[in-house]
Design an enzyme around this catalytic site. Structure first.
Site, mmCIF file in Angstrom:
data_model
loop_
_atom_site.group_PDB
_atom_site.id
_atom_site.type_symbol
_atom_site.label_atom_id
_atom_site.label_comp_id
_atom_site.label_asym_id
_atom_site.label_seq_id
_atom_site.Cartn_x
_atom_site.Cartn_y
_atom_site.Cartn_z
ATOM 1 N N LYS A 1 41.990 30.832 26.825
ATOM 2 C CA LYS A 1 42.752 32.068 26.694
ATOM 3 C C LYS A 1 43.530 32.164 25.379
ATOM 4 O O LYS A 1 43.965 33.247 24.993
ATOM 5 C CB LYS A 1 43.694 32.220 27.882
ATOM 6 C CG LYS A 1 42.966 32.387 29.199
ATOM 7 C CD LYS A 1 42.252 33.720 29.228
ATOM 8 C CE LYS A 1 41.814 34.077 30.609
ATOM 9 N NZ LYS A 1 41.640 35.492 30.796
HETATM 10 C C1 PLP Z 1 41.320 28.991 34.589
HETATM 11 C C2 PLP Z 1 40.594 30.249 34.281
HETATM 12 N N1 PLP Z 1 39.286 30.299 34.521
HETATM 13 C C3 PLP Z 1 38.567 31.403 34.287
HETATM 14 C C4 PLP Z 1 39.151 32.555 33.801
HETATM 15 C C5 PLP Z 1 38.295 33.768 33.619
HETATM 16 O O1 PLP Z 1 38.141 34.113 32.285
HETATM 17 P P1 PLP Z 1 38.050 35.634 31.870
HETATM 18 O O2 PLP Z 1 39.405 36.241 32.169
HETATM 19 O O3 PLP Z 1 37.747 35.631 30.427
HETATM 20 O O4 PLP Z 1 37.009 36.279 32.715
HETATM 21 C C6 PLP Z 1 40.532 32.541 33.545
HETATM 22 C C7 PLP Z 1 41.235 33.723 33.065
HETATM 23 O O5 PLP Z 1 41.434 34.697 33.699
HETATM 24 C C8 PLP Z 1 41.266 31.362 33.779
HETATM 25 O O6 PLP Z 1 42.577 31.306 33.557
#
Ligand code: PLP
Length: 453
Positions: free
Chosen positions: A43
């Site tokens: 992130k």
């Molecule tokens: C630990 C974790 N895994 C997966 C995701 C999913 O990623 P994205 O928001 O880019 O779909 C996030 C974020 O929301 C996350 O914090």
């Protein structure tokens, strides 16, 4: 060579082949380890991109306050960037998120407001609503809105996708990603499909989320929504960052499978990753029959295991949810749990008086009786007492005259359930021959100790 600030260290994360947990998959499986970003998650990439985009558009002004609803990882990226760039941060999050994540945000000087999980997004108490209200009330504030802000996917289109393309030398055939805001899968997936339209993009969803059904039917089914444990993926609405045209299919993974697989990744690959990495690998294993040996699969590991110490990496937490596969107790494990107590036996030619003395001295209530080292019977406190009451002169008789049937023998692999079922009023214990050929005894007391210990 040095970096001018911590934000310059974001990206260029390693791609590592998985060798053990994926042994049932014929294809090559590579993990994109995003834990090496300075905020320990993927992130960081989109947090900085959203801020820089807002600065360019003039919606985030010097000294401004960043307000966002975040499960933690985006907050960490925003908080880190805010320090370098001179902004304040207020985050709303849900009471489902790991305490470690909330504490980490506070460590960066951010204000964190924890909101209830089990309310509709439109509910004024939801973390979406609270952050929108704060944005209206706090002067000079800006809400990135990671769900609908397309700078989020753009970060992955510009960074994550090209890195994967380069690192696999264009050999990638499948991208597997846990989907939350949708930024990672949509951005990286779009870039990769532009390079090679045959690349398959698989989204990992969770039970309790709307994505899979929406992809398959075009219906946002409210009946699909219920609380779940898995963190970071799945949603109860459709964020604009989820580009359903880029995603070929969604696979749902249970909370339990995700939690246990998260632990397996650490144990079998030595990679300390977060919950959504476990979901992604568990989902990939569910889909393994779709893969061929020549395929090259890239799975995103979004964040670091340290954020889950109170959860997936805590055995009590797992046990409370019935997630832990406790090994079934056996005679072997009962013996291993207690201190070594070799059984005292008595030769059948020894006298009843000797039996009484041994039982008294060792405070035991029964003695296996042997003949040339073989257990042939037992004497107990009560059958000694009964015999002497009947005929006191028996004291000097051999124990073989009054012994009763031997305690049953079990082998080392006999389960605790089986042993318990054998023990009753007449059979007060069982005997086991251990690996060295020594005879050991398992009593009801040992069973209780093993279960409660
Ligand atoms: C630990 C974790 N895994 C997966 C995701 C999913 O990623 P994205 O928001 O880019 O779909 C996030 C974020 O929301 C996350 O914090």
């Amino acid at each position: 060579m040095w970096y001018n600030n911590i934000l310059e260290t974001i990206g260029n994360t390693p791609l590592v082949r998985l060798n053990n947990i994926t042994k049932d998959i014929s294809a090559t499986v590579l993990a994109k380890i995003e834990t090496t970003n300075p905020g320990n998650s993927i992130k960081d990439r989109m947090a900085v991109k959203m801020i820089e985009d807002a600065e360019k558009r003039g919606v985030l002004k010097p000294g401004g306050t960043i307000i966002e609803g975040t499960s933690g990882n985006t907050g960490m990226g925003l908080a880190m960037a805010a320090i370098i760039k001179g902004y304040k941060c207020i985050f709303t999050t849900t009471d489902k998120q790991s305490k470690e994540k909330v504490d980490a945000l506070r460590a960066f000087g951010a204000e964190v407001i924890v909101c209830p999980t089990n309310v509709d997004p439109e509910d004024p108490r939801s973390y979406y609503s609270v952050s929108s209200r704060l944005e209206r009330e706090v002067p000079n504030s800006w809400k990135p809105n990671q769900y609908d802000n397309l700078a989020n996917s753009q970060a992955h289109y510009e960074q994550t996708g090209p890195e994967i393309w380069k690192q696999t030398e264009g050999k990638i055939t499948h991208l597997v990603v846990g989907v939350g805001t949708g930024g990672t899968i949509s951005g990286a997936g779009k870039y990769l499909k532009e390079q090679n339209p045959n690349i398959k993009v698989w989204g990992i969803d969770t039970y309790g989320s709307v994505f899979k059904k929406y992809k398959e039917t075009g219906i946002l089914d409210k009946d699909e929504i219920y609380p779940y444990i898995t963190e970071g993926i799945g949603e109860d609405f459709l964020p604009q960052n989820v580009n359903f045209d880029i995603i070929d299919l969604f696979e749902k993974v249970t909370d339990k499978d995700a939690a246990l697989m998260t632990r397996e990744i650490a144990r079998k690959e030595g990679i300390f990753a977060g919950n959504s990495a476990g979901s992604a690998i568990a989902g990939l294993l569910q889909l393994k029959d779709k893969l061929k040996p020549e395929d090259v699969v890239v799975v995103i590991f979004h964040d670091h295991g340290s954020r889950y110490m109170g959860k997936m990496y805590n055995e009590d937490w797992l046990r409370e949810r019935g997630f832990l596969k406790d090994e079934k107790l056996t005679a072997r494990s009962i013996l291993a749990k207690r201190s070594n107590q070799e059984v005292v036996t008595l030769d059948c030619e020894k006298t009843i008086l000797e039996a009484i003395n041994i039982m008294k001295t060792l405070s035991i209530s029964q003695l296996p009786v042997t003949q040339q080292g073989m257990v042939i019977g037992k004497v107990t406190e009560s059958n000694v007492l009964d015999s002497l009451l009947e005929n006191p002169s028996l004291k000097s008789s051999p124990v073989k005259d009054i012994m009763t049937a031997s305690l049953p023998f079990v082998d080392l692999n006999t389960s605790i359930d089986k042993i318990s079922s054998m023990i009753n009023k007449d059979v007060s214990a069982v005997l086991v021959e251990d690996e060295q050929g020594k005879i050991e005894i398992i009593t009801q007391y040992d069973i209780i100790e093993a279960i409660s210990g």
